[in-house]
Design an enzyme around this catalytic site. Structure first.
Site, short mmCIF file in Angstrom:
data_model
loop_
_atom_site.label_atom_id
_atom_site.label_comp_id
_atom_site.label_asym_id
_atom_site.label_seq_id
_atom_site.Cartn_x
_atom_site.Cartn_y
_atom_site.Cartn_z
N ASP A 137 -3.46 20.28 -10.66
CA ASP A 137 -4.90 20.42 -10.36
C ASP A 137 -5.43 21.78 -10.81
OD1 ASP A 137 -6.30 18.26 -9.19
OD2 ASP A 137 -5.18 18.47 -7.32
N LYS A 150 -6.28 7.60 -10.29
CA LYS A 150 -5.30 8.52 -10.88
C LYS A 150 -3.98 7.78 -11.15
CE LYS A 150 -7.53 12.50 -8.82
NZ LYS A 150 -7.59 13.59 -7.85
N GLN A 208 -4.55 15.15 -2.68
CA GLN A 208 -5.97 14.80 -2.77
C GLN A 208 -6.75 15.54 -1.67
OE1 GLN A 208 -7.34 13.06 -5.25
NE2 GLN A 208 -9.38 13.21 -4.42
N1 GUN Z 1 -11.01 16.05 -4.40
C1 GUN Z 1 -12.12 16.04 -5.17
N2 GUN Z 1 -11.83 16.42 -6.44
C2 GUN Z 1 -10.50 16.66 -6.46
C3 GUN Z 1 -9.60 17.05 -7.48
O1 GUN Z 1 -9.95 17.30 -8.65
N3 GUN Z 1 -8.29 17.18 -7.11
C4 GUN Z 1 -7.87 16.96 -5.85
N4 GUN Z 1 -6.58 17.12 -5.57
N5 GUN Z 1 -8.68 16.58 -4.86
C5 GUN Z 1 -9.98 16.43 -5.19
#
Ligand code: GUN
Length: 278
Positions: free
Chosen positions: A119, A52, A96
């Site tokens: 998100d 990311k 996350q």
């Molecule tokens: N963990 C697995 N997929 C995601 C996601 O799309 N966003 C976040 N913040 N954590 C995750």
């Protein structure tokens, strides 16, 4: 032979569009900033977070990184989020998931300002999606819609079956397909006769979290199959929720794993970050 839906190529296309848009904003003195919070030392999460941050760098989004020890308390995490909520220079906040067990995930999701929830997990954004109002949309299902549109798959009027009903993928996926005028069924672990339900699908989106569960018995000839799953097999290779070798010969289009849905999640996260400037 099915046509492969190339998520790597399509995500690159989207990221390049966003990079050009970010440059335009920069010329107007506007820059997006994403705060990325990782609690603990889960290696998979560390890889995702790193990807990311790399995507931010590519596009021209400023990223702030908070890597906190696994002993971090819920109060400490909530304190950091509150500080970032109030910081006008921060457009997006991402924690996350999963967070360590002693931290209440739902409480964390609700604590992020809905205006910075890139998100799309906050109940207000989920609700906005349901009633067709503006808001951040969960990145993976948004990415699936882009894969379909950019592969010239018409959704309107089609039988769309989503297998899986998670808050992050299955449920928003169903709503997004409905928004595109698909006829939507959300199937799940308790669905009776899953095979015949799946066989109805013109567009089958699979997010069940079970390696290679969906084989040729579940798909209609000529269907479009989107595989959201990703698993590491004993031989070290990756596979999806769909048994690719079984399904590919009978469908018209299919996403590979890896290189299908996976890269789209980050591209759509970047889109959400840039959209905070629009
Ligand atoms: N963990 C697995 N997929 C995601 C996601 O799309 N966003 C976040 N913040 N954590 C995750």
């Amino acid at each position: 032979m099915a046509e492969l839906i190339d998520g790597k190529r399509i995500s690159k296309e989207i990221k390049d569009e966003l990079k050009a848009e970010a440059e335009k904003f920069k010329a107007e003195g506007k820059e997006a900033t994403l705060a990325v919070i990782l609690v603990g030392d889960d290696p998979a999460s560390a890889v995702y977070v790193n990807n990311k941050k790399k995507a931010c760098e590519y596009i021209g989004i400023k990223s702030l990184s908070y890597e906190l020890p696994k002993e971090t308390t819920e109060e400490e995490l909530l304190g950091l989020i509150e500080k970032l909520n109030k910081d006008d220079s921060v457009n997006g906040i991402l924690v996350q998931l999963p967070v360590p067990d002693h931290i209440d995930e739902n409480k964390i999701i609700r604590s992020i300002s809905p205006l910075k929830d890139v998100d799309g997990f906050h109940p207000l954004n989920v609700g906005a999606l349901l009633i067709g109002e503006k808001g951040y949309v969960s990145c993976t299902p948004a990415g699936v819609i882009q894969l379909l549109k950019r592969s010239n798959v018409d959704i309107e009027g089609k039988e769309c079956v989503v297998v899986g009903r998670s808050n992050i993928v299955g449920k928003p996926m169903g709503v997004l397909l409905l928004r595109e005028n698909g006829t939507v069924t959300i199937a799940h672990s308790r669905t009776k006769d899953l095979k015949s339900i799946c066989k109805r699908a013109d567009i089958l989106v699979v997010a069940v979290g079970k390696p290679k569960m969906i084989n040729a018995d579940y798909v209609k000839e000529g269907a479009v199959v989107i595989d959201v799953g990703i698993h590491r097999m004993d031989n070290g290779k990756l596979c999806g929720d769909v048994d690719f070798d079984s399904v590919e010969p009978i469908v018209s289009k299919i996403t590979p794993v890896p290189g299908g849905v996976g890269p789209m999640t980050i591209a759509m996260l970047m889109d959400n970050c840039i959209s905070s400037l629009r």
